[in-house]
Design a protein around this motif. Structure first.
Motif, PDB file in Angstrom:
ATOM      1  N   TYR A 125       0.825  -1.212   0.000  1.00 22.60           N
ATOM      2  CA  TYR A 125       0.000   0.000   0.000  1.00 22.60           C
ATOM      3  C   TYR A 125       0.859   1.263   0.000  1.00 22.60           C
ATOM      4  O   TYR A 125       0.649   2.180  -0.803  1.00 22.60           O
ATOM      5  CB  TYR A 125      -0.920  -0.008   1.223  1.00 22.60           C
ATOM      6  N   ALA A 126       1.851   1.317   0.887  1.00 29.80           N
ATOM      7  CA  ALA A 126       2.636   2.540   1.056  1.00 29.80           C
ATOM      8  C   ALA A 126       3.763   2.671   0.039  1.00 29.80           C
ATOM      9  O   ALA A 126       4.168   3.790  -0.303  1.00 29.80           O
ATOM     10  CB  ALA A 126       3.216   2.588   2.469  1.00 29.80           C
ATOM     11  N   LYS A 127       4.304   1.546  -0.409  1.00 29.19           N
ATOM     12  CA  LYS A 127       5.441   1.544  -1.335  1.00 29.19           C
ATOM     13  C   LYS A 127       6.598   2.391  -0.805  1.00 29.19           C
ATOM     14  O   LYS A 127       7.249   3.129  -1.545  1.00 29.19           O
ATOM     15  CB  LYS A 127       5.024   2.035  -2.725  1.00 29.19           C
ATOM     16  N   ASP A 128       6.832   2.263   0.491  1.00 29.08           N
ATOM     17  CA  ASP A 128       7.873   3.051   1.154  1.00 29.08           C
ATOM     18  C   ASP A 128       9.059   2.149   1.477  1.00 29.08           C
ATOM     19  O   ASP A 128       8.988   1.329   2.400  1.00 29.08           O
ATOM     20  CB  ASP A 128       7.317   3.673   2.436  1.00 29.08           C
ATOM     21  N   PRO A 129      10.168   2.265   0.758  1.00 30.04           N
ATOM     22  CA  PRO A 129      11.327   1.395   1.016  1.00 30.04           C
ATOM     23  C   PRO A 129      11.883   1.540   2.428  1.00 30.04           C
ATOM     24  O   PRO A 129      12.421   0.583   2.982  1.00 30.04           O
ATOM     25  CB  PRO A 129      12.347   1.853  -0.030  1.00 30.04           C
ATOM     26  N   VAL A 130      11.758   2.734   3.010  1.00 26.23           N
ATOM     27  CA  VAL A 130      12.275   2.942   4.363  1.00 26.23           C
ATOM     28  C   VAL A 130      11.517   2.063   5.360  1.00 26.23           C
ATOM     29  O   VAL A 130      12.107   1.496   6.288  1.00 26.23           O
ATOM     30  CB  VAL A 130      12.178   4.426   4.765  1.00 26.23           C
ATOM     31  N   PHE A 131      10.207   1.933   5.160  1.00 25.49           N
ATOM     32  CA  PHE A 131       9.414   1.066   6.035  1.00 25.49           C
ATOM     33  C   PHE A 131       9.923  -0.370   5.960  1.00 25.49           C
ATOM     34  O   PHE A 131      10.083  -1.041   6.987  1.00 25.49           O
ATOM     35  CB  PHE A 131       7.941   1.113   5.629  1.00 25.49           C
ATOM     36  N   HIS A 132      10.180  -0.838   4.749  1.00 25.02           N
ATOM     37  CA  HIS A 132      10.696  -2.203   4.587  1.00 25.02           C
ATOM     38  C   HIS A 132      12.044  -2.359   5.272  1.00 25.02           C
ATOM     39  O   HIS A 132      12.294  -3.352   5.974  1.00 25.02           O
ATOM     40  CB  HIS A 132      10.822  -2.540   3.102  1.00 25.02           C
ATOM     41  N   GLN A 133      12.926  -1.392   5.097  1.00 20.76           N
ATOM     42  CA  GLN A 133      14.263  -1.487   5.681  1.00 20.76           C
ATOM     43  C   GLN A 133      14.214  -1.476   7.205  1.00 20.76           C
ATOM     44  O   GLN A 133      14.942  -2.230   7.863  1.00 20.76           O
ATOM     45  CB  GLN A 133      15.128  -0.340   5.150  1.00 20.76           C
ATOM     46  N   VAL A 134      13.352  -0.634   7.772  1.00 22.63           N
ATOM     47  CA  VAL A 134      13.216  -0.580   9.231  1.00 22.63           C
ATOM     48  C   VAL A 134      12.631  -1.886   9.765  1.00 22.63           C
ATOM     49  O   VAL A 134      13.101  -2.437  10.768  1.00 22.63           O
ATOM     50  CB  VAL A 134      12.346   0.617   9.648  1.00 22.63           C
ATOM     51  N   ALA A 135      11.605  -2.401   9.087  1.00 20.48           N
ATOM     52  CA  ALA A 135      10.984  -3.658   9.522  1.00 20.48           C
ATOM     53  C   ALA A 135      11.987  -4.801   9.471  1.00 20.48           C
ATOM     54  O   ALA A 135      12.089  -5.607  10.410  1.00 20.48           O
ATOM     55  CB  ALA A 135       9.774  -3.970   8.641  1.00 20.48           C
ATOM     56  N   TYR A 136      12.742  -4.862   8.393  1.00 17.72           N
ATOM     57  CA  TYR A 136      13.748  -5.917   8.256  1.00 17.72           C
ATOM     58  C   TYR A 136      14.823  -5.790   9.333  1.00 17.72           C
ATOM     59  O   TYR A 136      15.235  -6.788   9.948  1.00 17.72           O
ATOM     60  CB  TYR A 136      14.377  -5.842   6.865  1.00 17.72           C
ATOM     61  N   GLY A 137      15.281  -4.565   9.573  1.00 19.44           N
ATOM     62  CA  GLY A 137      16.316  -4.351  10.580  1.00 19.44           C
ATOM     63  C   GLY A 137      15.850  -4.713  11.979  1.00 19.44           C
ATOM     64  O   GLY A 137      16.588  -5.343  12.747  1.00 19.44           O
ATOM     65  N   LEU A 138      14.621  -4.329  12.328  1.00 16.72           N
ATOM     66  CA  LEU A 138      14.096  -4.638  13.660  1.00 16.72           C
ATOM     67  C   LEU A 138      13.912  -6.139  13.850  1.00 16.72           C
ATOM     68  O   LEU A 138      14.224  -6.685  14.920  1.00 16.72           O
ATOM     69  CB  LEU A 138      12.768  -3.906  13.878  1.00 16.72           C
ATOM     70  N   LEU A 139      13.395  -6.813  12.827  1.00 10.78           N
ATOM     71  CA  LEU A 139      13.224  -8.263  12.917  1.00 10.78           C
ATOM     72  C   LEU A 139      14.570  -8.966  13.084  1.00 10.78           C
ATOM     73  O   LEU A 139      14.712  -9.883  13.901  1.00 10.78           O
ATOM     74  CB  LEU A 139      12.514  -8.784  11.668  1.00 10.78           C
ATOM     75  N   THR A 140      15.555  -8.520  12.323  1.00  8.83           N
ATOM     76  CA  THR A 140      16.882  -9.129  12.411  1.00  8.83           C
ATOM     77  C   THR A 140      17.498  -8.900  13.783  1.00  8.83           C
ATOM     78  O   THR A 140      18.035  -9.829  14.404  1.00  8.83           O
ATOM     79  CB  THR A 140      17.802  -8.557  11.320  1.00  8.83           C
ATOM     80  N   ALA A 141      17.420  -7.660  14.278  1.00  8.41           N
ATOM     81  CA  ALA A 141      17.996  -7.347  15.587  1.00  8.41           C
ATOM     82  C   ALA A 141      17.304  -8.133  16.695  1.00  8.41           C
ATOM     83  O   ALA A 141      17.959  -8.659  17.610  1.00  8.41           O
ATOM     84  CB  ALA A 141      17.886  -5.847  15.854  1.00  8.41           C
ATOM     85  N   THR A 142      15.980  -8.234  16.619  1.00 13.92           N
ATOM     86  CA  THR A 142      15.228  -8.984  17.635  1.00 13.92           C
ATOM     87  C   THR A 142      15.639 -10.451  17.644  1.00 13.92           C
ATOM     88  O   THR A 142      15.823 -11.057  18.709  1.00 13.92           O
ATOM     89  CB  THR A 142      13.718  -8.869  17.368  1.00 13.92           C
ATOM     90  N   THR A 143      15.798 -11.020  16.464  1.00 16.07           N
ATOM     91  CA  THR A 143      16.205 -12.421  16.370  1.00 16.07           C
ATOM     92  C   THR A 143      17.602 -12.631  16.945  1.00 16.07           C
ATOM     93  O   THR A 143      17.860 -13.609  17.654  1.00 16.07           O
ATOM     94  CB  THR A 143      16.168 -12.877  14.902  1.00 16.07           C
ATOM     95  N   ILE A 144      18.501 -11.703  16.660  1.00 16.46           N
ATOM     96  CA  ILE A 144      19.871 -11.817  17.176  1.00 16.46           C
ATOM     97  C   ILE A 144      19.890 -11.729  18.699  1.00 16.46           C
ATOM     98  O   ILE A 144      20.532 -12.538  19.381  1.00 16.46           O
ATOM     99  CB  ILE A 144      20.762 -10.726  16.557  1.00 16.46           C
ATOM    100  N   PHE A 145      19.178 -10.742  19.255  1.00 16.11           N
ATOM    101  CA  PHE A 145      19.161 -10.586  20.714  1.00 16.11           C
ATOM    102  C   PHE A 145      18.521 -11.797  21.391  1.00 16.11           C
ATOM    103  O   PHE A 145      18.963 -12.237  22.453  1.00 16.11           O
ATOM    104  CB  PHE A 145      18.423  -9.303  21.099  1.00 16.11           C
ATOM    105  N   ARG A 146      17.480 -12.328  20.779  1.00 14.26           N
ATOM    106  CA  ARG A 146      16.855 -13.534  21.326  1.00 14.26           C
ATOM    107  C   ARG A 146      17.842 -14.707  21.288  1.00 14.26           C
ATOM    108  O   ARG A 146      17.898 -15.520  22.222  1.00 14.26           O
ATOM    109  CB  ARG A 146      15.600 -13.875  20.527  1.00 14.26           C
ATOM    110  N   GLY A 147      18.623 -14.773  20.228  1.00 15.78           N
ATOM    111  CA  GLY A 147      19.627 -15.825  20.135  1.00 15.78           C
ATOM    112  C   GLY A 147      20.642 -15.745  21.256  1.00 15.78           C
ATOM    113  O   GLY A 147      20.998 -16.756  21.871  1.00 15.78           O
TER     114      GLY A 147
END
Length: 395
Positions: free
Chosen positions: A145-167
């Motif tokens: 809907y938004a076609k906002d690359p920044v939203f995708h990059q932030v979502a990807y970064g947060l998911l990755t960081a959360t997974t790493i910290f959980r690890g």
């Protein structure tokens, strides 16, 4: 004429290409169609081969070393991300951009599921899976809907960081205590190796992220320099290509290090999943497993000696107890204590011998379990070495 200038290859003059005008919402510093008429960004396309290679090697290791099947969708995700990114950088079409970016979200969600569902009950695993599926669906719908690359990059970064910290949390609060009980001698060494693996991956990821941003910020200056030095030397200045390489090599260490705690550590070998990383550091792992096998063989000899000694003690106690049982209760019997002999009644000596037999049986049982564990460890370590060497020979 210098060697550099002698080997220079000029770029294409025309900037038109087979796939027509760009429709993607993103474009990178690599100039479009400057190398090939059929590929918009050749370097950014080819560097995605690292995802293909690592994904295929990971899948082969999963089946060859019988690792948890949770790694299959993770490594399939690597391959899909690589294919999608290649299609995107080849065409610069919006549809191919989605084929690149959305699988990144789905793959990291799969990694998050593998990490967060560790040692959870089936209902909790289902709940975690449903939550991550819903999150991935929300990100997909909103991004479309938004076609906002920044939203995708932030979502990807947060998911990755959360997974790493959980690890890291699981490594400290679940794995370390289990390893302390399982193998206290080597626990710290194993944990150090895991942290080194994980931290190396994080540093690679951050280095790739830095080069990507520098590529965007200084694009005009980099483009000018690339036009001066020409091909093939200009390839090293393609920052987004380095992002592909370093991200692939860095993030592969996330499932690789997670392999240590995603497998139940109560297995019969001290190296339950070290071979998962064989694609990337096989020489070190072979030496590690080989040293473990040698140590196990040494312990096997010691335990067998102790077991034989205890069996002799138990047999002697049983024979003595049998002989004593034939004597009248009032018979004078003596027990050797150092250089002295102490008089005992027959019933007292029988009770003492029975207690010794029971204690020795318990010790023999414990030594038998220890021997079985060591023999299995040595056998499995040898099998891992053979499989890794065989796999390296076929690579």
């Amino acid at each position: 004429m210098s060697l550099v200038s002698a080997l220079q290859i000029p770029y294409r003059e025309a900037r038109s290409g087979f796939w027509g005008e760009q429709t993607s919402t993103l474009n990178w510093c690599e100039e479009d169609y400057n190398i090939s008429f059929y590929c918009a960004e050749v370097i950014n396309t080819l560097t995605n081969l690292v995802f293909m290679y690592l994904g295929l090697k990971g899948l082969r290791n999963v089946f060859e070393f019988h690792h948890s099947r949770v790694f299959i969708p993770i490594f399939l995700g690597y391959i899909i991300v690589g294919l999608g990114s290649m299609a995107f950088h080849t065409t610069l079409k919006y549809e191919m951009q989605l084929a690149d970016e959305l699988p990144m979200i789905y793959t990291v969600c799969t990694m998050a599921f593998a990490t967060f569902s560790y040692r959870r009950s089936t209902p909790v695993k289902v709940l975690i899976g449903a939550a991550l599926f819903g999150l991935a669906l929300f990100i997909t719908v909103y991004y479309l809907y938004a076609k906002d690359p920044v939203f995708h990059q932030v979502a990807y970064g947060l998911l990755t960081a959360t997974t790493i910290f959980r690890g890291f949390y699981v490594m400290e609060w679940d794995l370390r205590p289990a390893m302390k009980k399982r193998n206290p001698v080597n626990c710290d060494r194993y944990m150090k190796e895991m942290y080194k693996l994980a931290m190396t991956g994080i540093l690679m990821f951050l280095a790739g992220f830095l080069l990507w941003n520098l590529d965007n910020i200084f694009c005009r200056h980099l483009t000018h320099t690339k036009r001066q030095i020409l091909l093939p030397w200009a390839v090293i200045l393609e920052g987004h290509g380095w992002w592909h390489i370093l991200t692939g090599l860095g993030e592969i260490r996330s499932p690789c290090s997670s392999a240590f705690f995603l497998q139940p550590y109560g297995g019969s070998t001290d190296f339950p999943v070290l071979a998962m990383c064989a694609s990337w550091d096989s020489g070190t792992l072979v030496r590690e497993i080989e040293s473990q096998a040698i140590a196990a063989q040494q312990q096997i000899g010691l335990v067998r000696t102790q077991l034989a000694s205890k069996q002799r003690e138990m047999r002697l106690a049983q024979l003595t107890r049998g002989e004593i049982s034939t004597l009248p209760p009032d018979t004078a019997v003596y027990e050797g204590v150092g250089k002295m002999f102490v008089g005992l009644s027959v019933p007292t000596l029988q009770d003492k011998l029975s207690s010794e037999v029971t204690e020795t049986e318990t010790e023999i049982e414990a030594l038998g379990k220890r021997l079985h564990y060591l023999e299995t460890t040595a056998k499995n370590s040898q099998e891992h070495i053979e499989k890794m060497l065989k796999g390296s020979g076929q690579a």
